[in-house]
Design an enzyme around this catalytic site. Structure first.
Site: not given
Ligand SMILES: *Cc1c(COP(=O)(O)O)cnc(C)c1O
Length: 388
Positions: A57, A109, A181, A206
């Protein structure tokens, strides 16, 4: 800063631990704890004199170390932390570095928006929002005393491109940190740290994962700035599992090959759809006449696999197109080997009032496409038959 590299060799070899048995890649250590020969050996790790495995962890597990070295290399970063999801990475970052206040530029997001607009303010953390077209107001918000500027580029769903170098420059003049991001672009197409940002976040769910089968997240930056985030990850308990870390590392080995093909197919789909009589507008940074194209050219190495079509007609017409898709699947998410289609008003921006949608330039006739690894001609044929 180390040389930015998202190259093929980096993705295959960075961080790999080759064991005595000759394994070509890092083995999966599915253990929660690690034993020591003596108390003094244990104390060396607990008290930070020696880097070593201790407790999963905490992230002190060889499979996770190996993944993190690969993640850091992807963004040319000094260090990286892996997380159980993209939201876990964002939450830990905001709690560690955003407590003075967070300025969010442009669209973000859905989960990030909820965190920033309601949950963090409930904890007393001030958050401020401005559109990409309101950047003149950035200084004013910085003067109020925020400590972190956050944005996505390209953003969801209008693929708005924001100038990383310019915004980072403005923020740094006042000692404010910048987090990007980078999920939509992927590290193959864009490396924000090299452009002046302090942190990069990825939903590894993703493109990094790339097969729609794992949920994970990543945060990259300098060792110094990442240090306080580690404690939040440890005590929120949002560590990636070793099994998932191993799958993620496997996926990253093929990341550039996947993304380069997705870039090429998306460009072809975008150019073809821009000529289609039923399509009002195509939002794709790779199109010459797209608003963000010039900035995209200067800060991106490829334009990505995400594009949005705004259709002629009304929402019912757009839904009909969605329901006629045979190859594109109706699903949110992105970055996988299979192509997906989603209408922002039914998923990512569902429930937003009409005036807010308009303010953000989002229409009820938009279809967002995540281009996978199918044949470009098959995807174009599917779009053409669905558009009728
Ligand atoms: C999907 C996504 C997130 C969140 O990611 P998770 O892995 O689902 O928590 C954050 N930012 C963007 C741009 C995303 O497409």
């Amino acid at each position: 800063m180390k040389k930015t590299s998202s190259g093929l060799s980096t993705c295959v070899h960075a961080g790999e631990i080759k064991d005595a048995l000759g394994s070509p890649h890092t083995p999966t250590y599915t253990t929660t704890t690690f034993k020591f020969d003596s108390t003094s050996d244990l104390l060396d790790v607990v008290e930070g004199r020696k880097q070593g495995s201790l407790y999963t962890r905490y992230g002190l597990n060889p499979t996770i170390f190996s993944l993190e070295e690969k993640l850091a290399a992807l963004e040319g970063a000094e260090a990286a932390w892996a997380f159980s999801s993209g939201m876990a990475a964002l939450s830990a970052l905001f709690l560690a570095h955003g407590r003075k206040g967070i300025i969010c530029i442009g669209d973000a997001y859905g989960g990030t928006m909820e965190l920033l607009s309601s949950q963090l303010p409930e904890l007393g953390i001030p958050t401020y929002f401005l559109l990409g077209s309101e950047l003149d107001g950035l200084k004013k918000f910085i003067e109020i005393g925020a400590g972190l500027v956050f944005f996505e580029t390209p953003s969801n769903p209008t693929l708005e491109v924001l100038d990383i170098q310019k915004i980072s420059g403005t923020a740094h003049e006042s000692g404010v940190l910048v987090a990007i991001d980078n999920t939509f672009a992927s590290p193959v197409n864009q490396n924000p740290l090299a452009l002046g940002a302090d942190f990069v976040v990825h939903s590894a769910t993703k493109y990094l994962g790339g097969h729609s089968d794992i949920t994970a997240g990543a945060l990259m930056g300098s060792r110094h700035l990442l240090a306080p985030v580690w404690v939040w990850r440890k005590n929120l308990g949002t560590m990636v599992a070793p099994e998932v870390a191993s799958l993620l590392a496997r996926s990253i080995r093929t990341l550039p090959v996947r993304v380069e093909r997705q870039n090429a197919t998306a460009q072809l789909v975008a150019e073809t759809m821009a000529q289609h009589p039923k399509v009002e507008q195509v939002y794709y940074p790779g199109l010459q006449d797209f608003e963000g194209h010039t900035i995209a050219r200067s800060q991106m190495k490829g334009f990505g696999g995400m594009l949005t079509l705004d259709l002629r007609g009304n929402q019912a017409d757009a839904i009909q197109v969605m329901d006629r898709f045979k190859l594109f699947a109706i699903a949110p998410s992105l970055g996988g080997v299979e192509s997906l289609a989603t209408m922002p008003v039914t998923t990512t921006h569902h429930g937003l009032p009409l005036d807010e949608l308009m303010r953000r330039g989002i229409s009820e006739t938009m279809i967002r496409l995540s281009i996978g690894l199918e044949d470009a001609q098959d995807l174009i044929a599917d779009l053409e038959q669905a558009l009728g």
